[in-house]
Design an enzyme around this catalytic site. Structure first.
Site, PDB file in Angstrom:
ATOM      1  N   CYS A 142       1.218  14.872 -41.918  1.00 21.41           N
ATOM      2  CA  CYS A 142       2.340  15.669 -42.440  1.00 21.41           C
ATOM      3  C   CYS A 142       2.299  15.758 -43.973  1.00 21.41           C
ATOM      4  CB  CYS A 142       3.668  15.125 -41.926  1.00 21.41           C
ATOM      5  SG  CYS A 142       5.020  16.325 -42.104  1.00 21.41           S
ATOM      6  N   HIS A 235       3.369  15.799 -36.451  1.00 14.70           N
ATOM      7  CA  HIS A 235       3.720  14.390 -36.271  1.00 14.70           C
ATOM      8  C   HIS A 235       3.376  13.961 -34.847  1.00 14.70           C
ATOM      9  CE1 HIS A 235       5.710  12.959 -39.913  1.00 14.70           C
ATOM     10  NE2 HIS A 235       6.313  14.126 -40.031  1.00 14.70           N
ATOM     11  N   GLU A 237       2.478  11.245 -33.801  1.00 12.96           N
ATOM     12  CA  GLU A 237       2.941   9.892 -33.506  1.00 12.96           C
ATOM     13  C   GLU A 237       4.399   9.831 -33.070  1.00 12.96           C
ATOM     14  OE1 GLU A 237       4.345  10.482 -37.715  1.00 12.96           O
ATOM     15  OE2 GLU A 237       2.701  11.185 -36.441  1.00 12.96           O
TER      16      GLU A 237
END
Length: 306
Positions: A142, A235, A237
């Site tokens: 990001c 993102h 994760e």
């Protein structure tokens, strides 16, 4: 993958409850293998949540990983206790004489600022310069991806008309690339940011290639052809409810955020969002560890060079 972390790190109990094998330092010392050394530069304000998310992603492999957590010495974190930081994190000064097989640089909620106005920018530049000779492969996430593209390739970021938040459909452009091996042709991925990177700025650099992109969210995974750097503008994760937490937080602040796109069923924030990106996120991190950290890094970690 057995993840080697400090025994008292809060993430340990969360991961063990999910049947993820976590190895303490004491047990790892008895194994006659060289683990992969990974350093996570955690720039997110919610450090405990972010470190847990990333450790979860690094767990899906038979490889043993020795994880170090790094914080910025030139920035005071208001959202994580100093006790936690002092116990589990090290600064660049404490780690710069080591070499690492891989590094992850997280996002940060500073994308509206010019890079040079971020208080820890000089220190981050030192870390990125150091990574060229001391880390085999680095994954930037990001804002971290935007910072890495700007520092290494002078690729700018652009302020968007409004925040991009939600999950978006992406397409694989280079299906034979090892990082996206096993990906479906089209897949969902989350984004949460106020700025973007333009594909035309990337394409003027022959040493870079765009692996995946979205017509709504733009370039997604950008790779250095050397395999030494990857830039992920989303993102992967994030957990199922991370975008929900951000949305409710901004509502409480009175920011008046738009509801995350393609996220809540029937656009009803009371309903649980489906976890549509989990498999591709897991695959991306395991491919990175396998093809660009484990298989490429020198056996003797001291042999890593630019």
């Amino acid at each position: 993958m057995p993840i080697r972390i400090q025994d008292s790190l809060p993430a340990r109990h969360v991961l063990e409850s999910e049947n993820i094998f976590v190895m303490t330092h004491e047990r790892a010392m008895s194994q006659d293998i060289r683990p992969l050394k990974i350093v996570i530069l955690n720039l997110m304000p919610t450090k405990i949540e972010t470190e847990t998310q990333l450790l979860r992603q690094l767990s899906n492999s038979p490889l043993q990983v020795d994880v170090e957590l790094m914080q910025m010495a030139t920035h005071f974190s208001k959202n994580t206790s100093q006790t936690h930081l002092n116990t589990f994190y090290k600064t660049f000064a404490e780690l710069k004489n080591q070499k690492f097989d891989g590094m992850i640089v997280t996002g940060a909620p500073v994308e509206k600022l010019p890079f040079e106005q971020v208080d820890y920018w000089p220190e981050l530049c030192d870390i990125m310069a150091w990574s060229r000779k001391n880390v085999y492969s680095t994954m930037y996430i990001c804002w971290g991806a935007q910072a890495g593209l700007y520092y290494h390739y002078r690729i700018p970021k652009y302020l968007l008309a409004k925040k991009i938040s939600g999950i978006f459909m992406h397409s694989v452009l280079l299906p034979l690339h090892p990082l996206v091996r096993g990906f479906d042709d089209d897949f969902w991925a989350p984004h949460s940011r106020y700025t973007g990177t333009r594909r035309e700025d990337i394409l003027v650099h022959p040493e870079l290639e765009i692996l995946t992109e979205s017509k709504d969210a733009g370039p997604h995974i950008i790779a250095a052809k050397s395999g030494r750097q990857f830039f992920v503008t989303g993102h992967e994760e994030y957990e199922r409810d991370t975008l929900k937490k951000e949305y409710l937080r901004d509502l409480k602040k009175g920011i008046g955020p738009e509801m995350p796109k393609n996220y809540f069923p029937d656009n009803d924030s009371a309903k649980e969002p489906p976890f549509l990106w989990r498999s591709h996120a897991s695959l991306m991190f395991s491919n990175w560890l396998n093809y660009y950290v484990y298989q490429q890094t020198p056996y003797d970690i001291k042999d890593i060079t630019e």
